[in-house]
Each structure stands twice: as C-alpha cells, then as structure tokens.
Design a protein around this motif. Sequence first.
Motif, PDB file in Angstrom:
ATOM      1  N   UNK A  55     120.247  35.792 121.844  1.00 32.45           N
ATOM      2  CA  UNK A  55     120.336  35.706 120.835  1.00 32.45           C
ATOM      3  C   UNK A  55     118.859  35.274 119.843  1.00 32.45           C
ATOM      4  N   UNK A  56     117.944  34.560 120.963  1.00 28.67           N
ATOM      5  CA  UNK A  56     117.110  33.839 120.565  1.00 28.67           C
ATOM      6  C   UNK A  56     115.777  34.297 121.407  1.00 28.67           C
ATOM      7  N   UNK A  57     114.381  34.430 121.014  1.00 22.76           N
ATOM      8  CA  UNK A  57     113.702  35.475 121.621  1.00 22.76           C
ATOM      9  C   UNK A  57     114.073  35.997 122.848  1.00 22.76           C
ATOM     10  N   UNK A  58     114.879  37.093 122.303  1.00 21.47           N
ATOM     11  CA  UNK A  58     115.120  38.597 123.215  1.00 21.47           C
ATOM     12  C   UNK A  58     114.699  39.593 123.364  1.00 21.47           C
ATOM     13  N   UNK A  59     113.373  39.680 123.942  1.00 24.92           N
ATOM     14  CA  UNK A  59     112.299  40.888 123.769  1.00 24.92           C
ATOM     15  C   UNK A  59     112.484  41.588 124.719  1.00 24.92           C
ATOM     16  N   UNK A  60     112.306  42.672 124.028  1.00 25.70           N
ATOM     17  CA  UNK A  60     112.503  44.007 124.056  1.00 25.70           C
ATOM     18  C   UNK A  60     110.867  45.589 123.536  1.00 25.70           C
ATOM     19  N   UNK A  61     110.881  46.265 124.716  1.00 24.43           N
ATOM     20  CA  UNK A  61     109.581  46.734 124.445  1.00 24.43           C
ATOM     21  C   UNK A  61     110.006  48.262 124.800  1.00 24.43           C
ATOM     22  N   UNK A  62     109.336  49.464 123.822  1.00 26.87           N
ATOM     23  CA  UNK A  62     109.321  51.045 123.925  1.00 26.87           C
ATOM     24  C   UNK A  62     108.723  51.496 124.870  1.00 26.87           C
ATOM     25  N   UNK A  63     108.995  52.493 125.321  1.00 24.86           N
ATOM     26  CA  UNK A  63     107.677  53.399 125.047  1.00 24.86           C
ATOM     27  C   UNK A  63     107.485  54.353 124.948  1.00 24.86           C
ATOM     28  N   UNK A  64     106.660  55.296 125.388  1.00 26.88           N
ATOM     29  CA  UNK A  64     106.072  56.684 124.212  1.00 26.88           C
ATOM     30  C   UNK A  64     107.393  57.761 124.486  1.00 26.88           C
ATOM     31  N   UNK A  65     107.768  58.100 123.383  1.00 25.49           N
ATOM     32  CA  UNK A  65     108.409  59.735 124.404  1.00 25.49           C
ATOM     33  C   UNK A  65     108.763  60.282 125.193  1.00 25.49           C
ATOM     34  N   UNK A  66     106.872  60.595 125.900  1.00 24.48           N
ATOM     35  CA  UNK A  66     106.460  61.449 126.458  1.00 24.48           C
ATOM     36  C   UNK A  66     107.001  60.279 127.847  1.00 24.48           C
ATOM     37  N   UNK A  67     107.064  59.490 127.352  1.00 24.26           N
ATOM     38  CA  UNK A  67     106.743  57.825 128.881  1.00 24.26           C
ATOM     39  C   UNK A  67     108.466  57.762 129.034  1.00 24.26           C
ATOM     40  N   UNK A  68     108.530  59.007 129.030  1.00 23.36           N
ATOM     41  CA  UNK A  68     110.673  58.329 128.765  1.00 23.36           C
ATOM     42  C   UNK A  68     111.222  57.406 127.620  1.00 23.36           C
ATOM     43  N   UNK A  69     110.947  56.986 126.962  1.00 20.59           N
ATOM     44  CA  UNK A  69     110.658  56.784 125.213  1.00 20.59           C
ATOM     45  C   UNK A  69     112.422  55.576 124.888  1.00 20.59           C
ATOM     46  N   UNK A  70     112.393  55.161 125.826  1.00 24.63           N
ATOM     47  CA  UNK A  70     113.745  54.386 126.111  1.00 24.63           C
ATOM     48  C   UNK A  70     113.101  52.746 126.197  1.00 24.63           C
ATOM     49  N   UNK A  71     113.836  51.529 125.030  1.00 22.90           N
ATOM     50  CA  UNK A  71     113.924  50.996 125.528  1.00 22.90           C
ATOM     51  C   UNK A  71     113.546  50.493 126.777  1.00 22.90           C
ATOM     52  N   UNK A  72     113.107  48.665 126.723  1.00 19.04           N
ATOM     53  CA  UNK A  72     112.959  48.126 128.256  1.00 19.04           C
ATOM     54  C   UNK A  72     113.920  46.625 127.712  1.00 19.04           C
ATOM     55  N   UNK A  73     114.401  45.961 128.648  1.00 14.80           N
ATOM     56  CA  UNK A  73     114.620  44.607 127.984  1.00 14.80           C
ATOM     57  C   UNK A  73     113.893  43.787 128.875  1.00 14.80           C
ATOM     58  N   UNK A  74     113.166  43.149 128.402  1.00 10.85           N
ATOM     59  CA  UNK A  74     112.395  42.225 128.996  1.00 10.85           C
ATOM     60  C   UNK A  74     110.951  42.196 127.946  1.00 10.85           C
ATOM     61  N   UNK A  75     110.042  41.113 128.208  1.00  5.01           N
ATOM     62  CA  UNK A  75     110.228  40.014 129.413  1.00  5.01           C
ATOM     63  C   UNK A  75     111.054  38.929 128.772  1.00  5.01           C
ATOM     64  N   UNK A  76     111.190  38.193 129.946  1.00  5.63           N
ATOM     65  CA  UNK A  76     112.131  37.152 130.278  1.00  5.63           C
ATOM     66  C   UNK A  76     111.217  36.200 129.182  1.00  5.63           C
TER      67      UNK A  76
END
Length: 720
Positions: A478-499
Amino acid sequence: MLRYQTILSLFLLLFLPLLVSTQSSIDHWETVVYNNDIWTYQVGSSEPPSDWIQPQFDESNWQTDQGGLGYGDDDDNTIIPTTISLYIRIKFELFDTSRIKMAVLHADYDDAFVAYLNGTEFARGNFEAGGSPPAFDEIPEDDHEASLYRGELPEAFAIYPKAFDQLAKEGENTLAIQIHNYSISSSDLTSNFFLSLGIMDNSMQYDPTPSWFFEPFFATELPLLRINTMNQEIPNEPRIVANLQIVDNGPGLVNFLDDPATGYDGSISIEIRGASSQFFDKKNYGFETQDENGENNNVSLLGIPEENDWILHGPYSDKSLIRNVLTFEIGREMMDYASRTRFCELIINEDYRGIYVLMEKIKRDANRVDISALRPEDIEGDELTGGYIIQIDRDNEEIAADGWYSPYGGNPFYRFHHPDHDQLAPEQKEYIEAWITDFERAMQQPFFASIYDEYIDTKSFIDYFLINELAKHIDAFKLSFYMYKRKDSNGGKLHLGPIWDFNLGYGNFDFGCLPNPEGWIYPCISRAFWLEKIVDITAVKNRMYCRWQQLREQKLNTSRLMDRIDSMYTALSPAVDRNFNQFDILGTYIWPNSFVGDSYEEVVDFLKSWLTARLEWMDDNMFGNPTQDCDALLDVNQDDLKPSLNIFPNPFTSQISFFLSNESTIGLEVSIYDILGTPIVQAGLLPIKSLDLSYLPAGIYFYTLKDKSHILKHGRLIKQ
C-alpha cells in the motif's frame, strides 16, 4: 621456506608496532583538571592582554581562588561580582604523553565560553564556530543554562588524537577559558570545567574521573560520515549544499573523528526525507553527490557502485537498528535488485547523530534497477514502452501531476517515481497510465487467471510477495510499493520491486493489523485489488509453494537468518551505547512499537524470536499443493508453453486476422470480450481466421485462445 619466515619476521618487526599503534584504544580515563582546583582569574571589566591565553603569560596580577567561579545558582565555589565576562587559567603537568591518546573537556557553563590549550583554541560553546575570540563585552545570541546543579550531564568537547599530539606537551601545560554572560543583568554565571585524559595503558598518574564522567564519541570501527552544512539547518526541501567527508580506514581499523577523509570528500546537496519519520528526533536524509559546479557527480561510496543519489536512513522506531539492512540482504539474494547498504555513524556540524545506514536510492541504473533509460524524446514505438518505475503510495497534494488514482477497487494512487513526473513527456505519462489501467481492466475479466501474466512477471511477483509477508510489513502493498516496466522488446512486463522500508515489519507495529507472527498481512492492508486476485490463482499458489520450499532450504534457512542477525548485532555493539545515549528511547514507547524492550539485547532477542515463529507459521500455512515436480515448476517459462499466435493489424479499424503457426487447430477457439467481460465473438480457429469487427465501437477488447479445457493464449485488442 626459511627465506619466507625471515621476510615475515622482518615485516612484523618493522610494521607490527605501527599497526598496533594505529588500532590501539583507550584503556581508561583519568582527570587532570577539576573545576574546584585552584585557578587564576580576572573579571572582564576590560580587554585582557592579547597573550593571556599563552603559557608564558605573566598572571601574577590576577586573582587566585578555587574554581567553579560564578554566582546565582548555588553551584559556585567562589563568588565573583556581576560581569559580562570572566577569564580563567590553570597550569597542569603531563607525564609521558605517548601514553595519552586524547583528552576531553567537560564544560558546565552559563552562558558561553571559548577554551584554549597552550595558546590554541580547541573548543567553544554557544558562540558561532570559527569566529574570532569574543571581545570582553561581547554577549552570545542566546542564553545557556548550566547542567550539573540540575542533576544533568555537562557538555563534552573532545581533543582528538592528532589535535592532542599537536597541542599538548610533556611537562607544564596551560588551560585558559573565557566565559561570557548573556546579559549584565543576568542572575547567574557558571564556570565548571574538567579536563580528562584517555590513557592507553593501565598506568595511573592523574586523578580519578568525576562520578558522572562519560566517554565522548571519538572513534568508531564503523565507517564515519561527517557532514558540514556551514551552520545551515537541513530542511525538508529544498536541498541545501553541504560538504561530506567519509572516513573508512578499512576492516578492523579504527576511524577517528579527526582522521582525514579516506573516501569521499566533496560537495553534496541534502534534505530531510520521509513521511512519518520526519516527526522523529532522528531524521532520514536524501542527498546527491555533486562536483564543484553543482552538477551530479557519480561516485562510489563505501564500496557501493557509482551513482549520485543516496539515502542516509536513521533507524529510530526500529530499535534493533537492523530490520531494513536484514531485509535488503535477503532481497539481494532473491531478486534482481535491492538497495545495497552500509552501517555507519554520522556527525552533522560536529554533532553526533548516531548509527545510520547508507543506502542506494531506487532509480534506473545499470547497477540499480537495470531497465532501459527513458529519454524525453522516447514518445513512440518500442522506445515508449519501457523504462518506467512507479509506486503505489500516498498522493502528493502539492503536485497534481505526480501520478494518478486507479478507477478500480481500493483506488490506489500510482506515483511516477523514475523518471520523475517533471521529467516525463505527456505521451509517456499517458502511456504508462493507460497500460496500468488496461492491466487493471484485464484483472476485472472472468478469465483474469489466464491473462494476468501478459502483464505481470510471475517470478518477481512471488518473491516480492514472500519477502513482504516474511516481515509481515504493515505498509506492504500500500505504501512504497514499487514496480518497474521493461520495454516490449524486453518482455514488456511489470516487475514487482524493488523492496523498500521495513522499519515497521517483524512485529514492530501496533495499528491496522495484528503484529503477532501468525496470519497473512495482504488481506488486511492491500490497496491493489489485483494482488489478492493473483495470489488466489492456483498456478501462482503452486509456484509460490515451490519457491518457498526452495528458499527455506538455503536463503531463508532459520539458522542462516539468525546468524545474519547475530553478525549485525556484533558489528553494531561498540556503537549501540553511543546511539542510545544520543537517543534515549530504550524502555520507552516510540510509535508504533508493539514491543518495548529495556535493553538492546531484549530488542534483538524479540526480533529473533518473532522471525523464528513467523518462518514456522509460513511453513505450516504456505499456499499451494502442486502435483508437478517443484524443480520443473520453478524452471518452466510459461510463455514457452503458449502457442505462437500472431494478430494483425492491432490496433485495427474494421478487419482483424488471427494466424496460428506450427500448432494443430483441431478444437481451438478464439473468443473476444468487451471490457466488462461480455463475450462478443466466438469462432473456431483455422490456421488463419479473419473477422469483420467494423460494427464494434472504438475501445479496448480482450481475446482468448482456448482448447477444450484450457486458455492457451490471451491478450488485448484495440479498435480505433
């Protein structure tokens, strides 16, 4: 062999004394000057001779009496007339200064003073540092009350080893001090001073220390960070320019406060950071390393890879001091990245601030979150699709463009983290908001279990979930809940983290949910509706079960985690007393403690007991019941199991085609749904299937590719 022994013996003969001297510590303290010794003095009715601080000064015309000169608070041994200033001197003998490591002046004064040893200033209180010697009628800007008569400790001013070697001498020495009152009409003036010596052996040549004596902070085995703000207060924002020096003489070596910088020595811009932690006496800081022109300066600090954005985390409500460091160590072993950390001790403007943790700020970098750089000009094509770090957090009421609220359950606020909101092009903001909203919309579909991994990287989801649940972190999801998204050419998915930020984990909270080691935290606090839905997917549960068993064998083995905690406890032990002398909070409730230990040992023991019980509870209650071998389940790439399906054009205007290569089409069916999950088209799929969808309104749709019992492929369609 003989030659080797000869060389080793010669090395030890020549260099061992130097090594021992460098690492030698103080055996005990003795006092050489007391407040009630006999001092010479002069009441400041006029400017004293310019050489009054020098050893050779002729003091025969000055008065002599018992020290503790002053008036007004019943803490004086000799009463003097009302005055703005008082000048006092005393001579003392030192024997064999090679046995003396350093000295400390304990000063109980009202209202200000400047002290000199053998003619050189070494300490001042309640006068601006670095100024000229005050004139006889100069008054401090503020008053300052004496301490001892109130049962409190006096202030300590250290003369560190290098300075002591330069100022002190064997034989006769002279301590001279000028004391200033806040006003001629002030009702009190106090001058109680004690000079004590840190002795390196067990010899006894001076007097015992006062009963209240305390050893000042003068050296540490932890890295030492010194920040000089040039007397500026560090604000919440904006950042101010300051100087940072790092002393780290190496493993096993002592870092003295007067040692020259061995690491960084340069400019920084610094500000207070944090939310609830801003109300604590011990602040958290964010800073950037800068060059002489104020530009970002990528440097390595304490062995952490080069960058310019850093954080100084000051554990406060976490009285174990280690919750964050412990969790980030676990995270670095489990996930692609977690912030690197180093324990240190912090001095700001010569004020000791306790044990801190130097940390990496979360940002895109080859050595941090390793995703593609998103440049301002990347506003179309594949370049637009990746390089984003976002977080679920509080909104920033002062910056409307800082992020957006989800229209779905819980209405979490998604904040732009990197690039920052003011560095993102409008097209980039629109893209990532639309992409996240599409994902949330997909999670509203009845077939979400087969479509979620078009958006979410399952491995990162499971590891992020398990680490946060291990700590039963009250702010997780709920707070400081980080996610990062790669380019579509590199999978394009949302990764959870960093902690991030585990101070309020491991039972260290007393609100919202129960802090005991039992029970999952995510149903109690999660703001993202999709997290609970993903956890409930059978395939995710089974992979999570297998991952947990794998982690418990090695990285999350109970004995291994207890050894980690014990190692940190040992490393911090020499500095713990200093930290809690500065912040006297042991045995005191600090929001939001669920457990209040009277000693550091009790606090750490609670952490170890809680974590042990938590591991056992998660063993007994882990999700999943896989029938497949766990090694195969963890190694499987779900995308490899899906048929190769091409869809063109997408986006489409009227006609859309589905082409399935290298797969049997017997029994396969393609279905199209609107955003509410209502079926629109269901058609058997031949190697190629073209559909006329010109009658559909523009918008977002979803498709599934099914056999008789499974969804094999799924995704999103856009009608223009």
